[in-house]
Design an enzyme around this catalytic site. Structure first.
Site, PDB file in Angstrom:
ATOM      1  N   THR A   1       0.817  -1.212   0.000  1.00 19.23           N
ATOM      2  CA  THR A   1       0.000   0.000   0.000  1.00 19.23           C
ATOM      3  C   THR A   1       0.851   1.262   0.000  1.00 19.23           C
ATOM      4  OG1 THR A   1      -0.130  -0.180   2.412  1.00 19.23           O
ATOM      5  CG2 THR A   1      -1.995  -1.048   1.142  1.00 19.23           C
TER       6      THR A   1
ATOM      7  N   SER B   1      14.040  -4.997   5.821  1.00 20.40           N
ATOM      8  CA  SER B   1      14.571  -3.649   5.611  1.00 20.40           C
ATOM      9  C   SER B   1      16.012  -3.481   6.058  1.00 20.40           C
ATOM     10  CB  SER B   1      13.675  -2.593   6.289  1.00 20.40           C
ATOM     11  OG  SER B   1      12.416  -2.559   5.676  1.00 20.40           O
ATOM     12  N   SER B   2      16.859  -4.444   5.725  1.00 22.08           N
ATOM     13  CA  SER B   2      18.276  -4.300   6.069  1.00 22.08           C
ATOM     14  C   SER B   2      18.885  -3.099   5.354  1.00 22.08           C
ATOM     15  CB  SER B   2      19.038  -5.572   5.696  1.00 22.08           C
ATOM     16  OG  SER B   2      18.895  -5.867   4.310  1.00 22.08           O
TER      17      SER B   2
ATOM     18  N   GLY C   1      13.352  -9.343   3.670  1.00 23.85           N
ATOM     19  CA  GLY C   1      12.215  -8.445   3.734  1.00 23.85           C
ATOM     20  C   GLY C   1      12.091  -7.723   5.059  1.00 23.85           C
TER      21      GLY C   1
ATOM     22  N   GLY D   1      18.218  -9.788   2.806  1.00 27.77           N
ATOM     23  CA  GLY D   1      17.357 -10.419   1.818  1.00 27.77           C
ATOM     24  C   GLY D   1      16.137 -11.105   2.385  1.00 27.77           C
TER      25      GLY D   1
ATOM     26  N   ASP E   1       9.723   1.768   4.487  1.00 24.38           N
ATOM     27  CA  ASP E   1      10.915   1.194   5.106  1.00 24.38           C
ATOM     28  C   ASP E   1      11.759   2.223   5.848  1.00 24.38           C
ATOM     29  OD1 ASP E   1       9.938  -1.095   4.038  1.00 24.38           O
ATOM     30  OD2 ASP E   1      11.614  -1.485   2.701  1.00 24.38           O
TER      31      ASP E   1
END
Length: 300
Positions: free
Chosen positions: A30, A118-119, A116, A114, A164
Site C-alpha cells: 500500500t 529492511s536491512s 524483507g 534479503g 521502510d
C-alpha cells in the site's frame, strides 16, 4: 572476527549510530500507492561507526561482506551492484540537499539480509543518523527518512515506497507505527505487552531491484490508476467497487487488494486500541488471503 574501526582506519571513530530493521504487521503493497501501513521495529539493528574527514573521500567497510575497505570520491557515485551502493546513495542524496562531507565508516549488522526486514533501509537510516550527528547537519527527522528513500530509489534503483526508511527511523519495539504514506503523518499505537512477534523465513530471498516481482506489481498498480483516472490508488474508497470490477484481469484484483488493505490497516489500529486480538488476528488472516489470491505475492 572482523577488524575494528581503529585497525581499519588507524584512528578511532568519533560517532556511533544505529537503526533497527522492521517488520510490517499489515498494510502490504500500500505504501507505493499512497496508502496506510502499520510496521514495527525488530530487535536486530545496523550499526555505523564513523569519523569525519576534511576532504571529499569516503571510505567504508562492512563486517557482513568481508573484504577490503572500499572508497570513492563525493560526486563520483555510481551504481556497482554491491553493498557500497547504499552508502553512495546516501551521500548522493545528501549532496543534492546541499551536504557533502567525506568520512570513514565501519558498518555492522544483525538484520538478516534479503529477508524483507529492511536491512538496506536500516543501513541508510543509521548512516544518515551518524552523519547528521557528526557534521551537525540541519536535517529534521522526516527529511532524514526521505533522504534515505531517495538514496535507495535513485542510485540503487529499487522502486520502494517510503515505509521502510520511516519505519526504521520512527518505529520502536513497543509500538506499531501507523503511517499515512501520502501525508507522511504518523501515530504510534501501543502493542499488547502479552504478545510477541515471530518472523518466519519463507526461504525466498527478497530483492527489490530485480526486474520482476515487486516492479511488476507496482507497474500494474500504476496502470490501473491511469485507467481509473486517479493519481494513486489511495483515492479509491469502498464505493469504487463497480469501477474496480470493470478493470481487466489481473488489475481488478490488484486494486481490490490495495483498497481493502487500506481499510484493514485502520481496522487493525482500532483492534489494537481495543486490545481485541481475535479481531486483529482475523484481519491478519484476511490480509494474507488477499496477498495470496488477489495480489499473488505469497508462497505455497
Amino acid at each position: 572476527m572482523a577488524p575494528d574501526f581503529l585497525t581499519l582506519f588507524d584512528r578511532p571513530a568519533d560517532t556511533l549510530a544505529s537503526a533497527p530493521g522492521r517488520v510490517n504487521l499489515i498494510g502490504e503493497h500500500t505504501d507505493y500507492n499512497g496508502g496506510f501501513v502499520l510496521p514495527t521495529a525488530i530487535p536486530q539493528r545496523t550499526t555505523v561507526e564513523l569519523a569525519r574527514r576534511d576532504d571529499d573521500l569516503v571510505r567504508a567497510y562492512s563486517a557482513e561482506f568481508p573484504g577490503p575497505v572500499l572508497s570513492y570520491r563525493l560526486g563520483e557515485e555510481a551504481r556497482q551492484g554491491r553493498w557500497l551502493d547504499y552508502v553512495q546513495g546516501v551521500t548522493q542524496a545528501l549532496a543534492v540537499a546541499g551536504h557533502a562531507h567525506g568520512f570513514d565508516a565501519r558498518i555492522s549488522s544483525d538484520v538478516p539480509l534479503g529477508s524483507g526486514l529492511s536491512s538496506s533501509a536500516a543501513l541508510e537510516v543509521a548512516l544518515l543518523r551518524g552523519l547528521r550527528t557528526a557534521f551537525s547537519l540541519p536535517i529534521d527527522d522526516v527529511t532524514l527518512a526521505l533522504l534515505a528513500h531517495r538514496g535507495e530509489t535513485v542510485l540503487v534503483g529499487a522502486p520502494v515506497g517510503v515505509m521502510d526508511p520511516f519505519a526504521c527511523h520512527f518505529a520502536d519495539e513497543r509500538t506499531a507505527l501507523l503511517l499515512d504514506t501520502r501525508s507522511l503523518e504518523y501515530e504510534r499505537i501501543p502493542l499488547p505487552s502479552d504478545c510477541a512477534l515471530i518472523v518466519l523465513y519463507s526461504g525466498v530471498d527478497h530483492d527489490l531491484t530485480a526486474p520482476a516481482g515487486y516492479r511488476t506489481r507496482r507497474a500494474e498498480c500504476e496502470r490501473a490508476a491511469s485507467l481509473l483516472g486517479v493519481s494513486s490508488l489511495r483515492e479509491l474508497g469502498p464505493d469504487a467497487g463497480p469501477r474496480i470490477a470493470a478493470l481487466p484481469e489481473p488489475l481488478n484484483r490488484r486494486v481490490r487488494h490495495v483498497v481493502e488493505e487500506n481499510a484493514r490497516v485502520r481496522q487493525a489500529v482500532e483492534a489494537l486500541w481495543a486490545r481485541d486480538l481475535l479481531r486483529l488476528g482475523a484481519l491478519f488472516y484476511a490480509s494474507h488471503r488477499s496477498m495470496r489470491d488477489d495480489y499473488e505475492v505469497s508462497v505455497p
